[in-house]
Design an enzyme around this catalytic site. Structure first.
Site, mmCIF file in Angstrom:
data_model
loop_
_atom_site.group_PDB
_atom_site.id
_atom_site.type_symbol
_atom_site.label_atom_id
_atom_site.label_comp_id
_atom_site.label_asym_id
_atom_site.label_seq_id
_atom_site.Cartn_x
_atom_site.Cartn_y
_atom_site.Cartn_z
ATOM 1 C CG ASN A 103 9.155 -2.352 -4.267
ATOM 2 O OD1 ASN A 103 9.664 -1.756 -3.325
ATOM 3 N ND2 ASN A 103 8.269 -1.789 -5.071
ATOM 4 C CB CYS A 121 10.291 4.342 -2.281
ATOM 5 S SG CYS A 121 8.529 3.945 -2.352
ATOM 6 C CG HIS A 122 7.325 6.696 -6.578
ATOM 7 N ND1 HIS A 122 7.942 6.155 -7.670
ATOM 8 C CD2 HIS A 122 6.281 5.889 -6.288
ATOM 9 C CE1 HIS A 122 7.292 5.062 -8.051
ATOM 10 N NE2 HIS A 122 6.288 4.894 -7.233
ATOM 11 C CG HIS A 133 6.132 0.330 0.531
ATOM 12 N ND1 HIS A 133 6.020 -0.767 -0.299
ATOM 13 C CD2 HIS A 133 6.565 1.342 -0.270
ATOM 14 C CE1 HIS A 133 6.369 -0.425 -1.539
ATOM 15 N NE2 HIS A 133 6.702 0.865 -1.533
ATOM 16 C CE1 TYR A 168 3.037 -3.792 2.257
ATOM 17 C CE2 TYR A 168 2.893 -1.495 2.909
ATOM 18 C CZ TYR A 168 3.170 -2.454 1.961
ATOM 19 O OH TYR A 168 3.582 -2.063 0.708
#
Length: 497
Positions: free
Chosen positions: A150, A171-172, A201, A258
């Site tokens: 990241n 990414c998981h 994300h 975010y």
């Protein structure tokens, strides 16, 4: 059996490296590969080498395991490279959380955007360019870089546009949210299919089906609100689902930082988070979690080494890496969600940005599904982040302090809290504190030091709205035993998101 070399950069991320290597070694054709481990931390590198070598020995595999702090040596002849680094380690990460708090910016994770994520990107991109140069010069032609580091978008963007290396970001988050949705609906995960699209994300479950039957927003909302744990842990995600009509891949803590709406007033943060697990919104939660894990691993290393004595047996985890390598090498098709250059895949996001969306892998490479249009609210939220990410990457490439400050100023959460003067001063503080990991800003640091001698705005010593203390190893053991006991009696919930 096929032979090739994998290099893992940042292999000192011990637990994650063990997971990746175990998955890869369970592919029948891969038992004779070479795994080259490299890290700047010789101590951590030695620990992970012992663990992976033990796994190879116990399972009587012909695989070769090497470890060196010489990154270029580790990369020589590699066909696949996995990047797992955290530039600056926990020291810089602590500044990513601590300094913005002085200006009222309360982050849970700080690894994607927001003030912490932007600075994390500045440190990571300068290192990524060095990795890319070595990959071009000493790896196999056409080598693949699988980036797990990241901030995912910024690192992948820099590797593709400036590093000129064939790169996919992994990414998981999609898998974890997929698993959570199945649990909320009380059905096996394998019965649930999802299509997600957006940016890392901030990816959105556009289509969810149970055994082929489409799940409506109302049904998913009822399942989440009717789940005792998720209803308390995922208040931000549930609120966004209600307002947008689509569920986000990311955990409550991630998503809350975010957006400009949920963490801007300290007195209201507690209304949107849960502190039962770090990932649900706790101030500096991921910093606490990683600090505790590092301490625990150091003390319990003999136990982890003993665990490596257990023979490998499936199933593999749903981390993408082993499945991608299997598809590229054998042609067995793998479907997943990958971070790649957009180029028209999502029609209402910019061509140049890095998106996360469905794709298929086989011997021909990663083949993305094109022509996806995001719902308007989802696209608008993604666009706010993309503009910050683009400026951040350009700033990292040029060492342009003004552009860096503009990126932070335009961050949704920072912009909801800070004045321009506060942003300018906060970035100066971050640059000075992290100068050793920011070579592109070397010439700008002296001026930042001078400006901080006569600060324009007052700061405060603030721990945040929901800060918890780092626990020692004994506390962690006690908590782990209590959680295991609760789960054994059906009282616990598995961490998701």
């Amino acid at each position: 059996m096929t032979t090739f070399k994998i290099c893992i950069i940042g292999a000192g991320s011990v637990g994650f490296t063990k997971k990746l290597c175990s998955d890869i070694l369970m592919v029948p054709e891969f038992t004779g590969i070479e795994i080259a481990l490299t890290d700047i931390n010789a101590h951590n590198l030695d620990m992970i080498e012992q663990i992976i070598s033990r796994i190879v020995k116990v399972n009587n595999l012909p695989a070769k395991v090497t470890a060196t702090t010489d990154r270029r040596e580790a990369l020589k002849g590699a066909r696949y490279i996995m990047n797992c680094v955290r530039i600056g380690g926990l020291e810089a990460f602590a500044d990513d959380i601590r300094i913005p708090l002085k200006y009222g910016v309360d982050q849970c994770v700080g690894d994607t955007i927001c003030a912490g994520g932007i600075m994390y990107g500045q440190r990571g991109i300068s290192a990524m360019l060095e990795f890319a140069k070595d990959i071009r010069e000493v790896c196999e032609d056409g080598a693949w870089l699988l980036n797990y580091a990241n901030p995912m978008v910024m690192m992948t963007w820099a590797a593709l546009d400036f590093g000129k290396v064939q790169t996919v970001g992994l990414c998981h988050g999609v898998q974890n949210g997929h698993r959570q949705i199945a649990r909320a609906m009380k059905v096996p995960m394998e019965e649930v299919d999802v299509v997600c699209s957006g940016i890392n994300h901030q990816t959105w479950y556009l289509d969810i089906r149970h055994n082929g039957r489409k799940i409506a927003q109302e049904e998913l909302l009822a399942a989440l609100e009717g789940h005792n744990a998720f209803a308390q842990q995922e208040k931000v995600r549930i609120d966004v689902l209600k307002r947008f009509g689509f569920y986000s891949t990311e955990s409550n803590g991630h998503l809350s930082e975010y957006l400009p709406w949920y963490r801007k007033r300290p007195e209201e943060i507690a209304n949107w988070i849960s502190t039962d697990e770090w990932i649900h919104g706790e101030t500096g939660g991921y910093l606490r979690y990683t600090t505790e894990n590092r301490n625990w691993f150091e003390e319990d290393f003999p136990k982890f080494l003993e665990d490596a004595e257990t023979p490998l047996e499936g199933p593999r985890t749903d981390e993408h890496a082993s499945w991608i390598l299997e598809a590229l090498e054998t042609g067995r098709v793998y479907r997943g969600h990958f971070n790649v250059k957009n180029g028209g895949i999502i029609t209402n996001l910019p061509e140049d940005c890095i998106i996360e969306s469905p794709g298929f892998v086989d011997r021909f490479g990663i083949n993305m599904v094109e022509g996806i249009e995001l719902p308007a609210a989802c696209a608008a939220t993604c666009m706010a982040s993309i503009n910050v990410q683009r400026m951040s990457v350009q700033a990292a490439m040029t060492g342009d302090v003004t552009l860096l400050k503009q990126a932070v100023l335009h961050d949704p959460l920072v912009g909801a809290i800070c004045t321009p003067d506060e942003v300018w001063q906060m970035v100066d503080e971050l640059l000075v504190a992290q100068a050793e990991w920011l070579p592109q800003y070397t010439d700008a640091i002296p001026a930042a030091i001078e400006r901080l001698k006569t600060p324009k705005v007052k700061t405060r010593d603030w721990a945040g709205a929901a800060r918890l203390e780092v626990r020692d190893v004994e506390e962690l053991r006690a908590t782990s035993k209590a959680k295991a006991a609760a789960e054994g009696h059906g009282l616990g919930t598995k961490l998701m998101g």
